[in-house]
Design a protein around this motif. Structure first.
Motif, short mmCIF file in Angstrom:
data_model
loop_
_atom_site.label_atom_id
_atom_site.label_comp_id
_atom_site.label_asym_id
_atom_site.label_seq_id
_atom_site.Cartn_x
_atom_site.Cartn_y
_atom_site.Cartn_z
N ARG A 235 35.25 46.96 39.94
CA ARG A 235 33.89 46.88 40.49
C ARG A 235 33.78 47.66 41.81
O ARG A 235 32.71 48.06 42.22
CB ARG A 235 33.51 45.42 40.77
N ASP B 193 32.44 46.23 35.71
CA ASP B 193 33.86 45.86 35.59
C ASP B 193 34.40 46.07 34.19
O ASP B 193 33.66 46.19 33.22
CB ASP B 193 34.03 44.37 35.92
N SER C 31 29.07 36.75 30.13
CA SER C 31 29.28 38.19 29.99
C SER C 31 30.25 38.47 28.85
O SER C 31 30.50 37.65 27.99
CB SER C 31 29.79 38.76 31.30
MG MG Z 1 30.21 42.85 33.12
#
Ligand code: MG
Ligand code: IMP
Length: 180
Positions: A168, A162, A72
């Motif tokens: 989150r 996030d 990510s």
């Molecule tokens: Mg992410």
């Protein structure tokens, strides 16, 4: 109210009630499109976990779920442009109606990579469901079959999304502003 770190600022973009309503609509559309068949949902960790858990409970079909993880953004807000598989699926998808469930379709780099990987495994069909879509950011041409909301080019957190692994747990999708 959520716990906000330092001088970071949150502004609600999509409220939880609107998210719930839209997730239900998307699930009903999937139920219609695959009437009488089984669907196999693949959640892209970690961002899609909350969207997937709400979505799957509104789908009125035989379902199964699996998860995949790709590299990510890390702590940055920008994509590195390089995708790596961090966690593969637990089981084969051959012959299944696969729906890849993503939190957000941004540049399209992640989903282009995932579609290429998954297509090679001979699913019966392969579709994409993304909660959010930022069409103005697209680098790779990829379209989601099911989209929750199109949003402007802001960095958002909450409902699974996030920033550096935080936020989150927010119930609404919020725009995050960092201090200068
Ligand atoms: Mg992410
Ligand atoms: P893409 O490869 O650029 O389409 O990016 C997809 C991934 O980037 C998503 O699965 C998210 O994890 C992350 N991402 C993109 N935009 C945002 C954002 O506004 N907030 C949080 N994560 C984002």
């Amino acid at each position: 109210m959520p716990v906000v770190a330092g001088k970071e600022k949150l502004k609600i973009l999509i409220r939880r009630a609107a998210i719930q309503k839209r997730v239900r609509e998307v699930a009903h559309q999937i139920t219609k499109d695959f009437a009488g068949q089984r669907v196999h949902l693949i959640g892209v960790l970690k961002g899609a976990c909350i969207f997937l858990s709400d979505l799957v409970r509104e789908i009125n079909l035989e379902t199964s779920i699996d998860f995949i993880a790709v590299s990510s953004y890390g702590k940055n807000k920008e994509s590195s442009g390089q995708v790596r598989l961090l966690k593969d699926l637990d089981s084969s998808i051959e012959g299944l109606n696969v729906i890849v469930v993503e939190d957000i379709l941004d540049t399209g780099i992640t989903l282009t990579y995932l579609l290429r990987v998954l297509e090679q495994r001979k699913p019966k069909s392969l579709r994409i469901a993304a909660l959010l879509d930022k069409p103005s950011r697209r680098i790779k041409q990829v379209k989601a079959d099911y989209i929750g909301f199109q949003i402007p080019n802001d960095f958002v957190v909450g409902y699974g999304l996030d920033y550096a692994e935080r936020y989150r747990n927010l119930k609404d999708v919020c725009i995050l502003t960092l201090p200068e």
